[in-house]
Every structure is written in C-alpha cells, then in structure tokens.
Motif scaffolding. Sequence first.
Motif, mmCIF file in Angstrom:
data_model
loop_
_atom_site.group_PDB
_atom_site.id
_atom_site.type_symbol
_atom_site.label_atom_id
_atom_site.label_comp_id
_atom_site.label_asym_id
_atom_site.label_seq_id
_atom_site.Cartn_x
_atom_site.Cartn_y
_atom_site.Cartn_z
ATOM 1 N N SER A 37 41.366 46.725 46.932
ATOM 2 C CA SER A 37 41.998 45.826 45.641
ATOM 3 C C SER A 37 42.103 44.331 46.354
ATOM 4 O O SER A 37 43.034 44.234 47.280
ATOM 5 C CB SER A 37 43.309 46.330 45.445
ATOM 6 O OG SER A 37 43.044 47.475 44.501
ATOM 7 N N GLU A 39 42.763 40.243 45.959
ATOM 8 C CA GLU A 39 42.802 39.163 44.956
ATOM 9 C C GLU A 39 41.881 37.930 45.281
ATOM 10 O O GLU A 39 41.688 37.349 46.348
ATOM 11 C CB GLU A 39 44.292 38.553 45.391
ATOM 12 C CG GLU A 39 44.689 37.518 44.287
ATOM 13 C CD GLU A 39 46.173 37.263 44.520
ATOM 14 O OE1 GLU A 39 46.372 35.948 44.553
ATOM 15 O OE2 GLU A 39 47.150 38.093 44.873
ATOM 16 N N ASN A 44 44.199 36.983 39.519
ATOM 17 C CA ASN A 44 42.900 37.666 39.392
ATOM 18 C C ASN A 44 42.598 38.543 40.549
ATOM 19 O O ASN A 44 42.217 38.209 41.556
ATOM 20 C CB ASN A 44 41.603 36.450 39.339
ATOM 21 C CG ASN A 44 40.285 36.752 39.197
ATOM 22 O OD1 ASN A 44 40.123 38.128 39.133
ATOM 23 N ND2 ASN A 44 39.417 36.000 38.805
ATOM 24 N N ILE A 45 42.881 39.866 40.150
ATOM 25 C CA ILE A 45 42.669 40.738 41.265
ATOM 26 C C ILE A 45 41.671 41.895 40.855
ATOM 27 O O ILE A 45 41.608 42.218 39.745
ATOM 28 C CB ILE A 45 44.103 41.653 41.548
ATOM 29 C CG1 ILE A 45 45.212 40.856 41.845
ATOM 30 C CG2 ILE A 45 43.742 42.730 42.504
ATOM 31 C CD1 ILE A 45 46.473 41.539 42.106
ATOM 32 N N TYR A 47 40.644 45.191 41.271
ATOM 33 C CA TYR A 47 41.466 46.130 41.597
ATOM 34 C C TYR A 47 40.484 47.481 42.405
ATOM 35 O O TYR A 47 41.035 48.017 43.127
ATOM 36 C CB TYR A 47 42.175 46.954 40.300
ATOM 37 C CG TYR A 47 43.092 45.902 39.693
ATOM 38 C CD1 TYR A 47 44.409 45.944 40.291
ATOM 39 C CD2 TYR A 47 42.837 45.175 38.613
ATOM 40 C CE1 TYR A 47 45.222 44.835 39.825
ATOM 41 C CE2 TYR A 47 44.048 44.284 38.030
ATOM 42 C CZ TYR A 47 45.098 44.578 38.734
ATOM 43 O OH TYR A 47 46.229 43.601 38.084
ATOM 44 N N HIS A 101 48.688 43.215 49.198
ATOM 45 C CA HIS A 101 47.417 43.632 49.044
ATOM 46 C C HIS A 101 46.543 42.450 49.745
ATOM 47 O O HIS A 101 47.116 41.301 49.673
ATOM 48 C CB HIS A 101 47.027 43.753 47.755
ATOM 49 C CG HIS A 101 47.061 42.656 46.753
ATOM 50 N ND1 HIS A 101 48.702 42.426 46.253
ATOM 51 C CD2 HIS A 101 46.698 41.478 46.208
ATOM 52 C CE1 HIS A 101 48.517 41.175 45.500
ATOM 53 N NE2 HIS A 101 47.529 40.737 45.401
ATOM 54 N N LYS A 103 44.111 39.271 50.069
ATOM 55 C CA LYS A 103 43.574 38.085 49.298
ATOM 56 C C LYS A 103 42.322 37.468 50.327
ATOM 57 O O LYS A 103 42.343 37.380 51.366
ATOM 58 C CB LYS A 103 44.701 37.111 49.222
ATOM 59 C CG LYS A 103 45.897 37.613 48.614
ATOM 60 C CD LYS A 103 47.137 36.545 48.563
ATOM 61 C CE LYS A 103 48.152 36.879 47.911
ATOM 62 N NZ LYS A 103 49.394 36.025 47.727
ATOM 63 N N GLU A 427 47.230 47.232 42.391
ATOM 64 C CA GLU A 427 46.970 46.688 43.533
ATOM 65 C C GLU A 427 48.239 47.489 44.598
ATOM 66 O O GLU A 427 48.248 46.922 45.714
ATOM 67 C CB GLU A 427 47.101 45.200 43.342
ATOM 68 C CG GLU A 427 48.846 44.693 43.402
ATOM 69 C CD GLU A 427 49.082 44.776 42.024
ATOM 70 O OE1 GLU A 427 50.105 44.105 41.646
ATOM 71 O OE2 GLU A 427 48.531 45.148 41.112
#
Length: 585
Positions: A37, A39, A44-45, A47, A101, A103, A427
């Motif tokens: 998951s 970002e 705006n992830i 998943y 999570h 990025k 996430e």
Amino acid sequence: LAIAAAFSISAIGQANDVELTGRPYIDMNYGPYLSASIEAAPGNIAYKGIAIRLDDGPGGISKGSEFVVFETDTLRMAAAWSGDGFIDWRSIVYDGSHGTHPKLVGERLFTNPVAPGWARPGTDQFEDPRLRGLDNKPYGPLPRDWGQWRGLFLHNDRVILYYKIGGVRVFESPSLTKLLSGQKVVIRNINIAKRDTDLVLQVAHVAGSEPKLRTVDHQQIAVYDNKLTVGVVGGTEGTKLEPTAEGHLRLRIPRGEPVTLKLFSSRIKEGFMGMFGSMMIQNSKPENLVALVQSDRERRWPESMKTKPRRMGKPGAFVTEVITAPDKNPYRSWMRLGGFDFFEGGDRAAVCTWMGDVWLVDGINSKPQEFTWTRIATGMFQPLGLKIVEGKIFVTCRDQITQLVDTNDDGETDYYRAFNHDAQVTEHFHEFAMGLQTDAHGNFYYTKAARHAKTALVPQHGTLLRVSPDGKTTEIIASGFRAPNGVCVNPDGTFYVSDQEGHWTPKNEINLIEKGKFYGNLMGYHRGLTEADITSPMVWMHNDFDRSPAEQLWVNSDKWGGLGSQLINLSYGTGYVYVVMEEKV
C-alpha cells in the motif's frame, strides 16, 4: 549504526557495485516489482499497489531510479516518479514502525486519482461504484463486469500486467526510453483484445490545469501547464486523447479488432517538442505483449543455497530439529519465514517470507540431511499463508490469494495468478492476512486482522474468510477478531482461530468457531452489537503461558506417539508446542 558497502556476485539481477545501506529491507533484491500500500500523493493511496522499476541496473526495485505504481483494485496507473529513494520505507514490515505506510520518494511525473482507471465499459462514466468504508472512502475491487485484475507475468525484468475491462482482455507493460537530450520518457505499452464497445482510459490528472491538444510530427499530444506532455501512437482510427476542464486526460479507444498502442509521458520544455515527436515515431513499432509472455526467458534466481539441520534442546521423547534457512544468500533476501506446506511425499516444502518471497526446500528426508533452498517467487504483498493443492502453490497475501504458475517449467514463477482478489485492503499497518487452509470440499480459509487500536472500516476487518474452490467468491464465516493468527479446519466443519490480547480481547484466546458468530472485538465492523452478543472463547491464556498463540493443528500422523489425533497449539510468542485438551460436554 548504518553502514555502507558494495556487494558483488554473478547471479542474474545481482550485478556488481550495488551500494548497500546495512538496512535489510532496503538492501534486499525484491526483483523488478514490489507490492504494497503506497501513498502516491496526499490523499491518494494505492491500497493494492504494484510498484515497478523501469530503469536498467542491478539490485532490483529498491536500487532503481524510475518507477510507476499500478493499483489493482481500480486498475489505474496511480503514479510515475523518479528519484534514488524509491519509497520512504515506513512500514511495520520494513523499518518496524507502527501506524505508518510507505510513501513514494522523488519527483512525480504524473498521478491519477483514487477512482477507476477505465470508464465503465460502453460509457464515459468514472464514478467509483465500490464499497464505501465507515470513513466514506472506497475500498475493494471494481465490480467484475467493469474490471477484473487477473495477475502479472514476468519476462526477465519486464513486468506484464494482465486484467480485463468489461470482459475484454488487456495486457499492459510499462517501460522507459530517452530523448536524444537524455530526458527520460515513461511508456505504457498496451494490448487490447477485440471489443464490442468503446473503452476510455484514465491517463493523467493535474488539478486546475486543462491539458491542451497539439500535433507534433503528425502525432497527437497533450500538454499541461506544468510541461507534463503525453503522446499516443497506435490503435485504430478514432483512437484519441480527450482532455477535460477538471484536469483529466483520457484516451478513447473505439470498438473493433485487437489493437496495440503506446502512451508516452514526460516533462518536456517547449524547445524539445520536436524531439519528443521524433521519439514517438522511432518507438512507434507495436509491442506484442502476448508473444513476449510466451517467449523464452532467463531464470532470475539461478543460485540455490544449501543448509544443514540444527537440533535444539536436550534429547527426550521428542527431538526439535530446525530446517535452517539461508539467512546469508546472494539475493540479500530477509528470511522472515511465514506460511509453509509440504508437497506429496514430504521431501519438498514451499515456504513464503513476510518480505514477499517463496522458496522451495528440497532434501527434508535426505540422509545425511542437507537442505537445498531455491527462490522461485518475489515481490508479493506480505505473504503469511501458503497451501499446496494438487501440486499447485497458493499464497495468502494482503491483497489477494496468489497462485504461482511456472509457465515454462524452468522452476521459477512466471505468472502470479490472482486466484482470488476480493480482499478489502486499507493502509493500516496491522491488517495482516494470516494462514491458508482447505476443507474436504476444496474451499480455502484464511483470517484477516482488524485495525489494532482503531475501529474497523470494512466488513472483512477482523474476520475468518472462506474462498470457493474456483476462487470466484468470498464469504465471511465469523467476525469480531482483533489479530487472528490463522485457522484450523476441523473435520466436523467447525474451526479453531486464536486471537491476540488487546482492547476488546482481554487475554490471548483460542476460539471454537461457528458460522455467523461474533467473537468479541467491538472495535470491529458491526452495527448494533453489544457485549451480550460476544461468543466466549474455548480457552483464555495468560501471557506467562503463551503471550501470542499462532495456529492450531490436528496431529494426523502416527509418528507422534501418544499425541496422535490430538489438537496442538503452535505458539508464535514462545516457540512452544502445546497440547489443547479439548472436551465437548
């Protein structure tokens, strides 16, 4: 203390001069892709993201500099970016952090919002029809009559995505090229089967900037205010880019015979537009991705490792023998073992690791004992369950149950088939998918954790799930779990599931599961349940006894002496094996 070094071996994908950091989750060679998951931008992830490395070089995706991430729930290309960092590596599976999570790190070329990557077939509508969580965000896959993720193929270091839109087969593979100036260009190579209706693809989005259409060297392109430039070649007559006032860029593909097309994206200054057009012409030859999938390829992980057994403790009624893992291996794979199962005969096993691998282990019954470990699959989303059915390997990942398919019999996985893609993923760091077992009818079972100290968002949080033998349907069998550690399928059609203490689970427990019952976590996904609806566990366990129970198993072998036909509990927290003295009254 972080250290830096250089590592050099001869294996494919492991070329010389790979800079190491001393952090195993960064130094590991995951291969050309990694599922997580991710970002892509604030709010705006992706998943169920599949991050793919586009540039050439050793070390796999973590050592790359050019990337895209494709999201399999929405079938959208969520982002393209460049930079030496890849992602920030913030996650319980990487740096051990909680509540995080990963990025993306670097400069974004383009993004696409959290919405379907293709319009509803036969329409121009992109309104998201998916399940809304309790936070009012959409989760889970698109309806299958709209789009369906089928899996990915590997050809050397090329990743070929396979999905369907309105039942129409689509193969897509991202790649990279350069202008004469050295400017890098991301290519989406797309093959689409025959279709009876128009299809519309989401290409890019820049808020507040309507792209302007232009023609360069007879090629159609679209240009945003931030110099993001997109061009298309191929397709049939009527294939065209369509901008919107909201900053979306879409590609219309008319109904008709099978087509191949290419989308080119880069950030181009005005004086280089001619060079961009020339590059499109030079790269206009269509790429047959089906032929690529079927063509010869090299093994990615050709080196096997040998280990010796290790015995633990003093001699007694039972001997504990460790099938030692190759912690030092040429791929720098972090060997955090998860699910495993044995092939028929018991001399070979398949083992998955939390970091995304599957390894084969041969020689379990050899004399003198020596184990041979061979890496056959990589890049999956935190696999923690594995089951072998009629010689086929199925793996429980956070995003799906994956079937590993070796299409050319070279011993490695070439097709990561999405056997079941119904998982509802957010996430949250603690949302583990654990275990994989089958019943006498061929149904698959696994457990899915809730959100630790937060209220559940989707129906599958904190549940025992059943997947049909053909992988087409998923059913919630029981709910109310906090952090279940796998499932034991009983001969009478019931189940045992352990759960870990915390919040509404006051102590570790083993639950005897009946369909439709609720097992206590009132922070789970439910409406109107109270403490009066809680089904009590079969047994509570104090931390001093077992601080983290794992999966329960029935001893179905006569080699365990008096423990034959007994129920045992495997402890994750202590490493002990306990006998569960069940009694039905």
